[in-house]
Structures are given as structure tokens and as C-alpha cells.
Write an enzyme that holds these catalytic residues in place. Structure first.
Site, PDB file in Angstrom:
ATOM      1  N   GLY A 116       0.833  -1.190   0.000  1.00  0.00           N
ATOM      2  CA  GLY A 116       0.000   0.000   0.000  1.00  0.00           C
ATOM      3  C   GLY A 116       0.871   1.244   0.000  1.00  0.00           C
ATOM      4  O   GLY A 116       2.053   1.200   0.341  1.00  0.00           O
ATOM      5  N   CYS A 117       0.284   2.376  -0.370  1.00  0.00           N
ATOM      6  CA  CYS A 117       1.059   3.618  -0.448  1.00  0.00           C
ATOM      7  C   CYS A 117       1.475   4.117   0.927  1.00  0.00           C
ATOM      8  O   CYS A 117       2.644   4.457   1.156  1.00  0.00           O
ATOM      9  CB  CYS A 117       0.274   4.688  -1.210  1.00  0.00           C
ATOM     10  SG  CYS A 117      -1.407   4.982  -0.610  1.00  0.00           S
ATOM     11  N   TYR A 118       0.531   4.170   1.872  1.00  0.00           N
ATOM     12  CA  TYR A 118       0.885   4.598   3.226  1.00  0.00           C
ATOM     13  C   TYR A 118       1.911   3.653   3.871  1.00  0.00           C
ATOM     14  O   TYR A 118       2.901   4.119   4.449  1.00  0.00           O
ATOM     15  CB  TYR A 118      -0.362   4.667   4.107  1.00  0.00           C
ATOM     16  CG  TYR A 118      -1.282   5.838   3.856  1.00  0.00           C
ATOM     17  CD1 TYR A 118      -0.841   7.147   3.992  1.00  0.00           C
ATOM     18  CD2 TYR A 118      -2.620   5.627   3.505  1.00  0.00           C
ATOM     19  CE1 TYR A 118      -1.695   8.223   3.788  1.00  0.00           C
ATOM     20  CE2 TYR A 118      -3.482   6.694   3.291  1.00  0.00           C
ATOM     21  CZ  TYR A 118      -3.010   7.991   3.433  1.00  0.00           C
ATOM     22  OH  TYR A 118      -3.869   9.058   3.226  1.00  0.00           O
ATOM     23  N   THR A 120       4.156   1.868   2.454  1.00  0.00           N
ATOM     24  CA  THR A 120       5.465   2.045   1.829  1.00  0.00           C
ATOM     25  C   THR A 120       6.239   3.161   2.509  1.00  0.00           C
ATOM     26  O   THR A 120       7.417   3.004   2.868  1.00  0.00           O
ATOM     27  CB  THR A 120       5.309   2.341   0.325  1.00  0.00           C
ATOM     28  OG1 THR A 120       4.748   1.198  -0.322  1.00  0.00           O
ATOM     29  CG2 THR A 120       6.659   2.665  -0.304  1.00  0.00           C
TER      30      THR A 120
END
Length: 322
Positions: A116-118, A120
Site C-alpha cells: 500500500g502507499c501509506y 510504503t
């Protein structure tokens, strides 16, 4: 030589479109597509899924699980961009820089889950400190983060687009909004497991009135530790951990040269890249530190990471298409 065949299941979504755009420019692979009229035809999807070298799933969780259930070939590699398998047994987590050996696991795996972006941004900051023992695994971690509205997918993008059209250049009525106020955000388990924490972090996400970009902040009250590390020690540990990495950049300690006016850490500064920048700020007198990660939620936070993982799975240079 036969080109590897790649199928993007869900290529019309936000992440799927971004991945397709990156891969469509390459001549070392062949993209296999499904007709729009057959996207919900399980028989046709199963046929394609089992005929390619790598299937990239850009689908909601339940649809991703359905797609995986259709795969019976052991020769097909699956790269899933949903949250369905990020903590599942038998799946390799697709953050190559997570720890030594992770890249090799991705290369050998049949099933890889895109981060996921968060998570990462969070893991880029905290994992080195847990792994090297500068923070204990039971440290009470707090995460404050803001993402561009593209992180919410098609529906949120359309909502902001409508707002901007209605406002006709006037400031948006929704410039910044905190959400996830019921706790238990779907990224928390992923963050805890891959950071090596014994307890879930307290995660406070927000969305801003900008399309893409992201800042993830991890404040550290070091005074709670018996033997707190200095800010320089924290920075050195993180810099050493990512030495030689192409897509994780650690800024110099206390560096303000990458800040706007030497003061503001903008969320959009690394948009359209596959880079996550990590910053360390600290005050040794008060024994406080702040870790910050900056990345493009559609780049290293989604499609860029997927292309990087695909390249590793195919055994080609990681930077191709990035």
C-alpha cells in the site's frame, strides 16, 4: 526470443491505467488484454489468466481473490495490487527494499502482493530502526499522513473533479480532511506485520486537495526509552540500511535544502517518480525525532512499485519503465 506476456486484470482502474501506460511504452513485453464485454466472463478471464507469464491484479479485494481462484497454472506469476494478500501466508510482500533478501524472494515467488502507499512510506522510515534494534518492537508508534485524493480511487477523483468544476478556480471547500476515525484502517495490519511491531501502530490518515503525492510522518518520543538513540544515530542507521538503493533516497540529516523556502516539506515534490524520500529531523535536548517519507502515491505507492516488482519477477533491470 518470445516476449513475456503480461495481463493487467482491471486495467481501466486508476492503478491499472497507470501500469498500462508505463508498460505500453516497452518493447520487451507483450500486453494481453480482455475485451470490455468479457471482463466479467469468468471462463474467458480464467483462460487469459492461465495463459500469460504474469497477471497483475488491479481489482477490489474480493475480485482479486476471485481472480486468484481462477488460476490453476503453476507457471503463471501473480502480482496483486489490492490489500487482499499483503499479510497472507504463501505471498511475498513486494517491497524490495524492506530487508536484505526481500528482492530475491520476490524474484522467486509465484505470488507477490504490491504494498500500500501509506505502508510504503511508513516502512521506509521505521523498518530499519526496528531491524537494527534502535527502537524496540513494542515501541508505541504513531503515524500521521496525508495523501492526494487520487489515493481514494475513481470515486474520490470524480468527486474532487466535480468540486473543482463547480468552484471554477475558487478554493476547494474540502482542502484537507482527516479520516479513518473509527481506527482499524485496512493498512494497519500490513504496517504492523512488515515493520516487525508487536502492537498495531496508531494510524491517522488524511486527504488533501491535490491530486497525487504523499507525506507520511512518524513522530518518535525518544524520551520514553531507557537509552534513546541520538538523531544522528537514527539517520546513520537508516542511511546505511538503504545504501545503494535506487528508489529509496535518504536526505542528509536535518537537511532543509529539499524543503520549500527551507521550511515546508511539500507532498508533491517527487510526483511522477518511483522514489520514496526519507527525512530525519531531531532535537537531542528534548529527545524527540521525526521521520518523514515523501512519495508519489501513484508511483512508488502503487503503479511504479508494481512495475518495479514486475521487472524483478521477470529478471530484467528494475528501472525499466520507471
Amino acid at each position: 526470443m518470445t516476449k513475456p506476456k503480461i495481463f493487467i486484470d482491471g486495467e481501466s482502474g486508476t492503478t491499472g491505467l497507470q501500469i498500462y501506460s508505463r508498460l505500453n511504452q516497452r518493447d520487451d513485453i507483450e500486453i494481453v488484454s480482455i475485451a470490455a464485454s468479457q471482463r466479467k466472463d469468468a471462463t474467458e478471464r480464467a483462460k487469459i489468466l492461465n495463459s500469460v507469464d504474469v497477471a497483475i491484479l488491479c481489482l477490489p479485494d474480493d475480485a482479486a481473490r476471485e481472480a486468484v481462484s481462477l488460476v490453476n497454472s503453476t507457471q503463471v506469476k501473480i502480482l496483486d495490487a489490492s490489500t487482499a494478500y499483503r499479510t497472507a501466508q504463501g505471498w511475498v510482500y513486494g517491497f524490495p527494499e524492506l530487508h536484505p533478501g526481500q528482492r530475491e524472494q520476490i524474484a522467486k515467488a509465484q505470488f507477490v502482493s504490491n504494498p500500500g502507499c501509506y505502508p510504503t512510506g511508513f516502512l521506509a522510515c521505521i523498518r530499519p530502526l526496528i531491524a537494527q534494534g534502535l527502537l524496540p518492537s513494542n515501541f508505541p508508534v504513531t503515524i500521521n499522513a496525508v495523501s492526494g485524493y487520487s489515493g481514494g480511487g475513481k470515486n474520490l477523483i470524480q468527486k474532487y473533479d466535480r468540486l473543482h468544476e463547480q468552484q471554477k478556480g475558487v478554493t476547494s471547500p474540502y482542502p484537507y480532511g482527516v479520516y479513518g476515525l473509527q481506527f482499524g484502517h485496512k493498512h494497519v495490519k500490513e504496517m504492523q506485520q512488515h515493520a516487525g511491531l508487536t502492537s498495531p501502530p496508531l494510524f491517522v490518515p488524511a486527504v488533501g486537495d491535490f491530486e497525487q503525492g504523499m507525506v507520511v510522518q512518524v513522530p518518535l518520543p525518544l524520551w520514553t526509552l531507557d537509552n534513546p538513540p541520538s538523531g544522528a544515530e537514527i539517520h546513520q542507521a537508516i542511511a546505511h540500511y538503504y545504501q545503494g538503493e535506487k528508489f529509496v533516497q535518504v536526505a542528509p540529516y536535518q537537511d532543509t535544502s529539499l524543503l520549500r523556502d527551507g521550511t515546508f516539506l511539500d507532498a508533491i515534490a517527487v510526483n511522477n517518480t518511483n522514489i520514496v524520500q526519507v527525512f530525519v529531523f531531531a532535537n537531542d535536548n528534548t529527545q524527540e525525532a521525526l521521520l518523514v517519507a515523501r512519495l508519489d502515491n501513484l508511483g512508488k505507492g502503487a503503479s511504479g512499485a508494481a512495475v518495479q516488482n514486475l521487472n524483478i519477477m521477470l529478471g530484467v533491470p528494475e528501472e525499466l519503465g520507471l
